[in-house]
Design a protein around this motif. Structure first.
Motif, PDB file in Angstrom:
ATOM      1  N   ARG A 358      90.133   3.840  13.400  1.00  0.00           N
ATOM      2  CA  ARG A 358      89.142   4.415  14.315  1.00  0.00           C
ATOM      3  C   ARG A 358      87.800   3.696  14.216  1.00  0.00           C
ATOM      4  O   ARG A 358      87.105   3.532  15.215  1.00  0.00           O
ATOM      5  N   ALA A 364      84.226   4.211  15.856  1.00  0.00           N
ATOM      6  CA  ALA A 364      83.841   5.512  15.311  1.00  0.00           C
ATOM      7  C   ALA A 364      82.761   5.342  14.245  1.00  0.00           C
ATOM      8  O   ALA A 364      82.768   4.367  13.497  1.00  0.00           O
ATOM      9  N   ASP A 365      81.828   6.293  14.172  1.00  0.00           N
ATOM     10  CA  ASP A 365      80.827   6.261  13.125  1.00  0.00           C
ATOM     11  C   ASP A 365      81.230   7.216  12.000  1.00  0.00           C
ATOM     12  O   ASP A 365      82.311   7.801  12.022  1.00  0.00           O
ATOM     13  N   THR A 367      80.298  10.176  11.160  1.00  0.00           N
ATOM     14  CA  THR A 367      80.536  11.581  11.507  1.00  0.00           C
ATOM     15  C   THR A 367      81.939  11.815  12.053  1.00  0.00           C
ATOM     16  O   THR A 367      82.457  12.930  11.986  1.00  0.00           O
ATOM     17  N   ASN A 368      82.564  10.757  12.592  1.00  0.00           N
ATOM     18  CA  ASN A 368      83.914  10.891  13.151  1.00  0.00           C
ATOM     19  C   ASN A 368      85.013  10.770  12.109  1.00  0.00           C
ATOM     20  O   ASN A 368      86.138  11.220  12.334  1.00  0.00           O
ATOM     21  N   ILE A 369      84.672  10.143  10.963  1.00  0.00           N
ATOM     22  CA  ILE A 369      85.708   9.917   9.952  1.00  0.00           C
ATOM     23  C   ILE A 369      85.355  10.542   8.593  1.00  0.00           C
ATOM     24  O   ILE A 369      85.991  10.214   7.587  1.00  0.00           O
TER      25      ILE A 369
END
Length: 400
Positions: A358, A364-365, A367-369
């Motif tokens: 991701r 993705a940053d 906060t997404n992972i």
């Protein structure tokens, strides 16, 4: 403590490239595998899939349909078949990969406004070929149907622009994300790279660790064409502290693998041509560093399990295919039994692959992972403890 860790780090790093077995896996194989896996997907997508056509109508409209079909980038009409039996024979000979049947009175039924069908015979077990042929036929059928409707409305007095607007009141604009050309290379290859890092590190670490374990028990080695008996008294010559040993060895393993990973995700995309996003490099390398340390601790925890240096190779190679399926990219996560899915999260590759893909491909940053990051951080702490316990267990077994 720091000086001992540095000594262990330098000694182990030298051993990684000095031991023939570990060098073969942790330096040679990691390059070979990454290059080898580009070959099956070198063409990105299937083009000009050979197909046959059975034209039972033999009209001007059917011939136009065949020309349009042959003009698409997806398929190439290589043979005009006389019957389904002949087409099936050519299919089993692999002369054609699919065939299309245009029925009798095809043009007549269309002009009379009656329904007419074009049949396509496809092998749905081969998804790459199936997708290309099905896309070509459905796209062509849609375009042909639109032309007929527009022509009919124009005959009723509508202008061409109004007829097109009546048939197509709105235009569908597709924006493919992350894999715009629908390539299996973009989809599978980055996942394979993450798996290569995981499997080769575990095999290489256990080759080195089990060699030390065998030497502590006494073993014969071949030197200058002669057998020599070797026996050592300590798991590590610089320290007896499991914490120092595990940290020093892990740094020696992570350093070259961080370089390999940088080549994989920063340089390879320019040559292999797969989708990669560079908008969050700090997040990627932070996650990657945690992944490599977790894998290193996990690998050192397994040293106590494998009896010989060769056993890790056979077990880890056999586990590669199940790990690819459990990652959820080829076998959908929704189809995996929950108990198996959650248990597989204990394996660093399974937890890290989703987050890394991701970040690398979808931009993705953190906060997404963050959920994957937290799970991996917990696993890192757990496997660090188990790695220290494994070293301590081997030391106790030797003393007994």
């Amino acid at each position: 403590m720091v000086s001992n860790i540095v000594k262990i780090f330098l000694s182990e790093l030298k051993l990684v490239f000095k031991d023939e077995g570990s060098f073969l896996i942790m330096a040679f194989a990691i390059v070979l595998y990454s290059v080898f896996y580009t070959i099956p997907f070198a063409m990105q997508t299937a083009r000009n899939v050979p197909i046959g056509v059975i034209d039972n109508d033999n009209s001007a409209f059917s011939r136009e349909l065949i020309r349009d079909l042959n003009a698409t980038e997806y398929v190439q009409v290589v043979k005009h078949e006389k019957s389904i039996d002949e087409a099936m024979t050519d299919y089993y000979k692999s002369t054609v990969r699919a065939f299309v049947l245009i029925p009798k009175d095809f043009e007549k039924n269309i002009k009379q406004g009656k329904p007419s069908f074009v049949s396509s015979y496809l092998d749905s077990s081969f998804l790459i070929v199936y997708k290309q042929v099905a896309t070509a036929v459905s796209q062509l059928a849609k375009e042909a149907g639109t032309k007929i409707e527009v022509k009919t409305l124009m005959q009723k007095g509508l202008s061409k622009d109004n007829a097109i607007k009546a048939v197509l009141p709105f235009e569908i604009v597709q924006n493919p994300l992350y894999n715009p050309i629908g390539s299996y290379q973009n989809y599978v290859y980055p996942l394979v790279l993450v798996l290569i890092l995981h499997q080769t590190m575990i095999i290489g670490v256990n080759i080195l660790g089990c060699t030390v374990k065998e030497k502590m028990n006494g073993m014969f080695i071949r030197a200058d064409g002669e057998k020599e008996f070797v026996k050592i008294d300590k798991f590590n010559e610089f320290s007896d502290n499991p914490l120092e040993i595990v940290l020093g060895k892990s740094c020696a393993y992570v350093l070259p693998y961080l370089i390999y990973a940088s080549i994989y995700f920063l340089i390879f995309p320019s040559f292999v041509v797969y989708q990669m996003n560079y908008s969050h490099l700090f997040t990627m390398f932070s996650f990657l560093l945690l992944y490599l340390f977790t894998t290193s601790f996990f690998a050192q925890s397994l040293i106590v399990v494998f009896p010989t240096r060769e056993s890790s190779f056979f077990i880890m190679v056999a586990s590669s295919l199940p790990l690819v399926f459990l990652s959820g990219f080829i076998w959908a996560k929704e189809s995996i039994m929950p108990i198996i899915f959650y248990a597989s999260k204990l394996i660093p590759f399974i937890t890290a692959s989703d987050g890394l893909i991701r970040i690398n491909q979808m931009g993705a940053d953190f906060t997404n992972i963050y959920q994957d990051f937290v799970i991996l951080l917990v696993l890192c702490a757990i496997y660090f403890c188990t790695a220290c316990m494994a070293v301590k267990t081997i030391q106790k077994q030797h003393q007994q």
